[in-house]
Write a protein that holds these residues in place. Sequence first.
Motif, mmCIF file in Angstrom:
data_model
loop_
_atom_site.group_PDB
_atom_site.id
_atom_site.type_symbol
_atom_site.label_atom_id
_atom_site.label_comp_id
_atom_site.label_asym_id
_atom_site.label_seq_id
_atom_site.Cartn_x
_atom_site.Cartn_y
_atom_site.Cartn_z
ATOM 1 N N SER A 76 20.553 35.663 0.192
ATOM 2 C CA SER A 76 19.271 36.181 0.697
ATOM 3 C C SER A 76 18.436 35.098 1.356
ATOM 4 C CB SER A 76 18.495 36.868 -0.425
ATOM 5 O OG SER A 76 18.540 36.109 -1.575
ATOM 6 N N LYS A 77 17.477 35.554 2.149
ATOM 7 C CA LYS A 77 16.594 34.636 2.878
ATOM 8 C C LYS A 77 15.503 34.106 1.973
ATOM 9 C CE LYS A 77 16.295 37.870 6.406
ATOM 10 N NZ LYS A 77 15.635 38.477 7.550
ATOM 11 N N SER A 107 11.567 34.587 7.791
ATOM 12 C CA SER A 107 11.762 33.219 7.265
ATOM 13 C C SER A 107 10.689 32.261 7.772
ATOM 14 C CB SER A 107 13.148 32.678 7.632
ATOM 15 O OG SER A 107 14.148 33.559 7.182
ATOM 16 N N ILE A 150 5.655 30.820 5.136
ATOM 17 C CA ILE A 150 4.236 30.701 4.779
ATOM 18 C C ILE A 150 4.073 30.843 3.264
ATOM 19 C CG2 ILE A 150 2.044 31.998 4.876
ATOM 20 C CD1 ILE A 150 2.428 32.231 7.886
ATOM 21 N N ALA A 178 6.310 30.137 0.924
ATOM 22 C CA ALA A 178 6.879 28.988 0.221
ATOM 23 C C ALA A 178 5.982 27.756 0.339
ATOM 24 C CB ALA A 178 8.259 28.681 0.778
ATOM 25 N N ARG A 179 5.383 27.565 1.518
ATOM 26 C CA ARG A 179 4.492 26.418 1.714
ATOM 27 C C ARG A 179 3.189 26.597 0.947
ATOM 28 N NH1 ARG A 179 7.166 23.667 5.785
ATOM 29 N NH2 ARG A 179 8.213 25.093 7.183
ATOM 30 N N ILE A 199 9.547 28.929 -4.395
ATOM 31 C CA ILE A 199 10.251 29.745 -3.397
ATOM 32 C C ILE A 199 11.080 28.870 -2.462
ATOM 33 C CG2 ILE A 199 9.960 31.477 -1.568
ATOM 34 C CD1 ILE A 199 7.204 32.123 -2.843
ATOM 35 N N GLU A 200 12.305 29.311 -2.198
ATOM 36 C CA GLU A 200 13.157 28.662 -1.186
ATOM 37 C C GLU A 200 13.396 29.663 -0.075
ATOM 38 O OE1 GLU A 200 16.812 27.192 -2.789
ATOM 39 O OE2 GLU A 200 15.850 25.470 -3.719
ATOM 40 N N ILE A 201 13.415 29.164 1.173
ATOM 41 C CA ILE A 201 13.583 30.058 2.317
ATOM 42 C C ILE A 201 14.834 29.658 3.112
ATOM 43 C CG2 ILE A 201 12.515 30.894 4.462
ATOM 44 C CD1 ILE A 201 10.935 31.769 2.085
ATOM 45 N N TYR A 202 15.608 30.654 3.477
ATOM 46 C CA TYR A 202 16.804 30.439 4.300
ATOM 47 C C TYR A 202 16.714 31.306 5.548
ATOM 48 C CZ TYR A 202 18.596 28.296 0.056
ATOM 49 O OH TYR A 202 18.747 27.496 -1.036
ATOM 50 N N LYS A 203 17.419 30.880 6.585
ATOM 51 C CA LYS A 203 17.417 31.649 7.834
ATOM 52 C C LYS A 203 18.852 31.813 8.300
ATOM 53 C CE LYS A 203 14.743 32.026 12.021
ATOM 54 N NZ LYS A 203 13.628 31.501 12.781
ATOM 55 N N GLU A 204 19.131 32.967 8.861
ATOM 56 C CA GLU A 204 20.482 33.206 9.374
ATOM 57 C C GLU A 204 20.731 32.292 10.568
ATOM 58 O OE1 GLU A 204 20.366 37.319 10.314
ATOM 59 O OE2 GLU A 204 20.258 37.899 8.204
ATOM 60 N N THR A 238 26.388 32.161 8.220
ATOM 61 C CA THR A 238 25.899 31.066 7.380
ATOM 62 C C THR A 238 24.366 31.079 7.359
ATOM 63 O OG1 THR A 238 26.046 29.625 9.270
ATOM 64 C CG2 THR A 238 27.867 29.524 7.714
ATOM 65 N N MET A 239 23.850 30.535 6.289
ATOM 66 C CA MET A 239 22.393 30.493 6.136
ATOM 67 C C MET A 239 21.927 29.048 6.207
ATOM 68 S SD MET A 239 21.489 33.666 5.695
ATOM 69 C CE MET A 239 20.181 34.203 4.630
ATOM 70 N N LYS A 240 20.870 28.830 6.982
ATOM 71 C CA LYS A 240 20.296 27.493 7.122
ATOM 72 C C LYS A 240 19.066 27.409 6.229
ATOM 73 C CE LYS A 240 17.889 26.492 10.769
ATOM 74 N NZ LYS A 240 17.480 26.423 12.153
ATOM 75 N N PHE A 291 13.213 25.943 3.931
ATOM 76 C CA PHE A 291 12.242 25.290 3.061
ATOM 77 C C PHE A 291 12.768 25.246 1.637
ATOM 78 C CE2 PHE A 291 8.857 25.154 0.005
ATOM 79 C CZ PHE A 291 8.007 24.220 0.517
ATOM 80 N N ARG A 312 3.288 18.349 -3.653
ATOM 81 C CA ARG A 312 4.422 18.580 -2.757
ATOM 82 C C ARG A 312 4.224 17.843 -1.434
ATOM 83 N NH1 ARG A 312 4.039 23.418 0.046
ATOM 84 N NH2 ARG A 312 4.371 22.301 1.974
#
Lengths: 70, 253
Positions: free
Chosen positions: A2-3, A50, A53, A55-56, A63-68, B2-4, B7, B31
């Motif tokens: 997941s993102k 993604s 906002i 997560a920051r 929170i961790e954010i991923y992008k396709e 794939t996922m990049k 954050f 942080r």
Amino acid sequence: MSKWVINESLCKGCGICIARCPLKILAYADHLTPKGVYPAAITDEAKCTSCAICARSCPDVAIEIYKEEK
Amino acid sequence: MTMKKVFSRPASLSKTPFHYCPGCDHGVIHRLVAEAIDELEVGDRTIGVAPVGCSVFAYDYFNFDFNQAAHGRAPAVATGIKRTRPDSIVFTYQGDGDLAAIGTAEIIHAANRGEKITVIFVNNAIYGMTGGQMAPTTLIGMKTQTSPYGRDASTAGNPIKMSEMIATLESPVYVTRVTINSVANLMKAKKAIYNAFKLQKEGKGFSFVEVVAICPTNWGKKPADSHKWLTENMLPVFPLGTFKDTLGVEKSA
């Protein structure tokens, strides 16, 4: 994969991510964590861009954010 | 597909959960400090000095060396560390009760001597750890445990503006005030903290970043409402901006 990934053990349920999400796709979950808080959860992950906002803004860096990758 | 990763937690921030109240700005500021240290690649030679106050346990939350000073004396301890280990990146992390009250002498003189340290000053206009007493930075009319009718300037004076005060000195090279009430301002705060550490890495001089922050618990407000209250009430008294940038670090970046 997941993102939007939350570490629920870190979330204190402060709601800052829910208030700041520009797409309003975050809300409190309906289950309690062992700490006794309702953690943040994503309601419509397909809409998530993604932007990170949430997560920051998270004071507990939960929170961790991923992008396709295209 | 794939996922990049967009954050995640910076490497210099430890995995220990913060003990701070829900919504406390300390977590975000920790942080930002960790991210600046990571981006400058100085984690192996950084030494932080924690204050007395809510952030007294800051040493638990970073993956680099940390010290903890007596109340208000963090700039004095940092002076000692920096002078004995001049290659280290030394910073203090202090609240308004620590820096602007009991530690006023230490901060003013460390700044005036131009010690090559960085100071992160978190100003939330109240004593958080001890239960919400009036601080030197408390706003006029603001109700706290020790000013139940609101702060009265005739008996308690006016809010101290530390950034403006320190900017009047000749030695500091960078004095700025930022806030994290929105993501746009948070990114500016990140840049300011990065600039402050960059100046120290280059051996330039004393850098001071004031972060106007919230204290939801002792203000008696929800975290999201606290940021609104900060914007409407604190920012007119503590205006954002850079008060001193001798070397033009903001323009060169």
